[in-house]
Write an enzyme that holds these catalytic residues in place. Structure first.
Site, PDB file in Angstrom:
ATOM      1  N   ARG A 214       0.846  -1.206   0.000  1.00 47.69           N
ATOM      2  CA  ARG A 214       0.000   0.000   0.000  1.00 47.69           C
ATOM      3  C   ARG A 214       0.877   1.250   0.000  1.00 47.69           C
ATOM      4  O   ARG A 214       0.573   2.227  -0.675  1.00 47.69           O
ATOM      5  CB  ARG A 214      -0.948   0.007   1.199  1.00 47.69           C
ATOM      6  CG  ARG A 214      -2.039  -1.047   1.123  1.00 47.69           C
ATOM      7  CD  ARG A 214      -3.010  -0.945   2.282  1.00 47.69           C
ATOM      8  NE  ARG A 214      -3.814   0.269   2.194  1.00 47.69           N
ATOM      9  CZ  ARG A 214      -4.597   0.710   3.182  1.00 47.69           C
ATOM     10  NH1 ARG A 214      -4.645   0.055   4.340  1.00 47.69           N
ATOM     11  NH2 ARG A 214      -5.310   1.814   3.043  1.00 47.69           N
TER      12      ARG A 214
ATOM     13  N   CYS B  98      -1.169   5.673   9.258  1.00 46.62           N
ATOM     14  CA  CYS B  98      -1.492   4.397   8.618  1.00 46.62           C
ATOM     15  C   CYS B  98      -2.631   4.670   7.655  1.00 46.62           C
ATOM     16  O   CYS B  98      -2.641   5.691   6.976  1.00 46.62           O
ATOM     17  CB  CYS B  98      -1.844   3.340   9.663  1.00 46.62           C
ATOM     18  SG  CYS B  98      -3.215   3.793  10.748  1.00 46.62           S
TER      19      CYS B  98
END
Length: 274
Positions: A174, A232
């Site tokens: 990611r 995150c």
């Protein structure tokens, strides 16, 4: 800052603490069912999306911080009073429970720790599980907020250019922008360093030793005295990174909006690649 409680330390002492079961994972909604099927004796279930976050929005991200007032009301509902000792846990190495740890610390509660290794460590140590729901008598804790450092999106973006370190706690794919299963755009904040939260853990789901964590963060450019920020996807697993850093004596600021906030703003630049 004491971050962790070992399962062996808790055996026979569950009545002395407020236990919070924070079973949640992205894309799943069966945390409460898992809790009802078996939890630590006396543990109260905490619903992360509704009790540890405000409603999602493009401007604030998927899991914005709750107000101090909402957090205090929830903490009292869980049975937390002035002077309570709280232990939080989950079944995923603390990746969800750390959000409760961070929020209660942010709220001003000093005696809160993460059960190292969570449910698996508890049963491996011989701890029993109870079924069904637990409702504790309401507590009277007063929370004030401001107990843990927080970053805005602008402050997070400026950190690498100011000589600090901005850690991206998401999975490496990611960060690189190979995939993005949840948020509008793939990639990372320019200047951020990839530091997947899962690498804080040993294979059994307990935190790595302090020596291993110290070496891990040093290799990422983090040393005592470094200004550190963490993000995150939505400010949940980043709290686990903050906990791991605290375990080795390094204070880090959490960016609650994280990538879910950044990627929803088309004016924000996006970097890809390793």
């Amino acid at each position: 800052m004491t971050v962790l409680t070992a399962a062996e330390q808790l055996l026979g002492r569950t009545a002395d603490v407020v236990l919070l079961d924070v079973r949640w994972a992205l894309g799943r909604s069966d945390g409460r069912d898992q809790y009802l099927a078996g939890h630590l004796p006396g543990a109260v279930f905490v619903d992360l999306p509704t009790e540890l976050a405000e409603g999602a929005s493009p401007a604030a991200g998927r899991h914005p911080l709750p107000s101090v007032q909402r957090l205090q009301a929830a903490a009292r509902r869980w049975g937390i009073s002035a002077g309570s000792r709280v232990v939080v846990y989950d079944a995923t190495g603390g990746l969800a429970a750390a959000r409760a740890w961070w929020l209660l610390r942010w709220g001003g509660l000093a005696e809160v720790t993460i059960l190292d290794g969570g449910l698996a460590a508890w049963t491996a140590a011989g701890g029993e599980l109870h079924r069904g729901d637990v409702v504790r008598d309401p507590g009277d804790v007063r929370l004030t907020g401001g107990g843990m450092p927080v970053l805005t999106a602008d402050e997070a973006a400026a950190l690498p250019m100011a000589g600090g370190v901005l850690l991206d706690a998401r999975a490496g794919e990611r960060y690189r922008g190979d995939v993005e299963p949840v948020d509008p755009r793939a990639g990372h904040v320019p200047g951020a360093v990839s530091a997947p939260t899962t690498e804080n853990l040993d294979p059994d789901g307990t935190f790595a030793t302090a020596a291993v964590l110290t070496d891990r963060f040093a290799a990422l450019g983090v040393r005592p005295g470094t200004t550190v920020g963490v993000y995150c996807g939505s400010g949940v697993t980043a709290a686990h990174q903050v906990a791991a850093l605290a375990e080795v004596g390094i204070e880090a600021a959490l960016w609650p909006g994280s990538w879910s906030q950044w990627s929803n703003d088309p004016d924000r630049p996006v970097a890809t690649g390793p």
